[in-house]
Scaffold this active site. Structure first.
Site, short mmCIF file in Angstrom:
data_model
loop_
_atom_site.label_atom_id
_atom_site.label_comp_id
_atom_site.label_asym_id
_atom_site.label_seq_id
_atom_site.Cartn_x
_atom_site.Cartn_y
_atom_site.Cartn_z
CB THR A 56 -0.81 0.01 1.17
OG1 THR A 56 -1.44 -1.37 1.41
CG2 THR A 56 -2.06 0.81 1.09
CE LYS A 83 11.79 14.00 19.47
NZ LYS A 83 12.08 15.21 18.90
CG HIS A 133 -6.92 -1.82 3.17
ND1 HIS A 133 -6.44 -0.75 2.32
CD2 HIS A 133 -5.68 -2.73 3.05
CE1 HIS A 133 -5.14 -0.95 2.05
NE2 HIS A 133 -4.92 -2.05 2.31
N1 ASP Z 1 -2.12 -5.95 3.83
C1 ASP Z 1 -3.62 -6.03 4.01
C2 ASP Z 1 -3.95 -4.94 5.46
O1 ASP Z 1 -3.09 -4.42 5.54
C3 ASP Z 1 -4.22 -7.44 4.70
C4 ASP Z 1 -3.27 -8.04 5.69
O2 ASP Z 1 -2.33 -7.52 6.17
O3 ASP Z 1 -3.41 -9.15 5.91
O4 ASP Z 1 -5.07 -5.06 5.91
N1 CP Z 2 -2.49 -5.55 1.06
C1 CP Z 2 -1.83 -4.82 1.81
O1 CP Z 2 -2.48 -3.65 2.34
O2 CP Z 2 -0.51 -4.88 1.75
P1 CP Z 2 0.57 -4.01 2.81
O3 CP Z 2 0.07 -4.42 4.00
O4 CP Z 2 2.02 -4.60 2.45
O5 CP Z 2 0.24 -2.66 2.37
#
Ligand code: ASP
Ligand code: CP
Length: 308
Positions: A56, A83, A133
């Site tokens: 992301t 901090k 998300h």
């Molecule tokens: N990357 C996604 C999130 O941050 C899914 C996961 O972490 O499993 O929600």
């Molecule tokens: N799918 C997703 O959000 O991956 P990251 O947590 O790596 O950003």
């Protein structure tokens, strides 16, 4: 166009379709020698990450840069948050630096909503706690549409740790808006009671993965989020994989056209085996690439395309 993108529910069908269509146009930029558009020249995008991220964070940065925005990357680790500085004071600092958009990931559900009350620019939720998300849901919808040609009438199974999954929540909201049918599958301990009815009536819940597989167009595997688990929600990793993991024999029971998705990062060998993750049915790498186009579309529409 809306001002902030905080939830999958912020998008009606027309707006969500506009984002997906704009993303398809943005995807053509990725194929060019110079992968840049001048659309957001002079605008500032701040990536404010209070929680770990690979996909992301990198894709929002790539998206903003491809649109020629100035990008400031802020990580809570190594900042004055250590901090004791509050989210509000951090937000006001960013505001003073002239942020036109703040992309925020935070461990507290609802943090982006609070932020949106404090800053003048647009806020994009890049994952808040176990809540939502929305850009992940958009890139998932984009991937389904580009692989299967439509969203309306698709049957999507979302499998695994629904309880802790912001990906699942945003997907249920967006997919139901776009006419897909969702079945949530997992152990009863990992599917909140009433979640389906609370998010989108018409969503089903099932505890038997094998019963649903022959009937789906998409199976979206969720990561088992051990970092959010205080208690034990299943007897063992092996038992979880046996009942809810997607392996080769299970994958072969899917209809021939069906695709396998995972938002990443994966626990290979737990919710998904390497054979499945690396198979031609898997769209996992494609999802990451599509994430850049979708996030370009979101930033463009929030900052450039709404005549604000
Ligand atoms: N990357 C996604 C999130 O941050 C899914 C996961 O972490 O499993 O929600
Ligand atoms: N799918 C997703 O959000 O991956 P990251 O947590 O790596 O950003």
């Amino acid at each position: 166009m809306i001002r902030h993108l905080l939830s999958g529910a912020d998008l009606d069908a027309a707006t969500a379709t506009l984002v997906l269509d704009t993303a398809a146009e943005m995807a053509t930029v990725a194929g060019r020698e110079v992968k840049k558009l001048p659309a957001l020249r002079g605008r500032t995008v701040v990536n404010l990450f209070y929680e770990d991220s690979t996909r992301t964070r990198i894709s929002f940065e790539a998206a903003a840069k491809r649109l020629s925005a100035d990008v400031i990357n802020f990580s809570a680790k190594g900042s004055s948050v250590a901090k004791g500085e509050s989210l509000k004071d951090t937000a006001l600092t960013l505001q003073a630096m002239g942020a036109d958009a703040v992309v925020v990931r935070h461990p507290a559900s609802g943090a982006p909503h609070r932020l949106a009350e404090w800053v003048d620019g647009s806020v994009v939720n890049a994952g808040d706690g176990t809540h939502e998300h929305p850009t992940q849901a958009l890139l998932d919808a984009y991937t389904m549409r580009s692989r299967l040609g439509r969203l309306d009438g698709l049957h999507v199974a979302i499998v695994g740790d629904v309880l802790h999954s912001r990906v699942a929540r945003s997907n249920v909201l967006l997919l139901s808006t776009l006419g897909a049918k969702v079945t949530l599958i997992g152990p009863p301990t990992l599917i909140p009671v009433d979640i389906a009815a609370a998010l989108a009536p018409g969503t089903d819940v099932c505890y038997d993965l094998d019963a649903v597989l022959p009937d789906v167009d998409v199976v979206m595997m969720l990561r088992v989020q051990r970092e959010r688990m205080g208690d034990s929600y299943f007897p063992s990793a092996r038992e979880y994989a046996r009942r809810y993991g997607l392996d080769g024999p299970r994958m072969r029971r899917l209809p021939e056209h069906a695709i396998v998705m995972h938002p990443g990062p994966m626990n290979r060998g737990m919710e998904i085996t390497p054979e499945v993750a690396d198979s031609p049915r898997s769209t996992i790498v494609e999802q990451v690439a599509n994430g850049v186009s979708v996030r370009m579309a979101v930033l463009y529409l929030l900052l450039g395309g709404n005549n604000r």
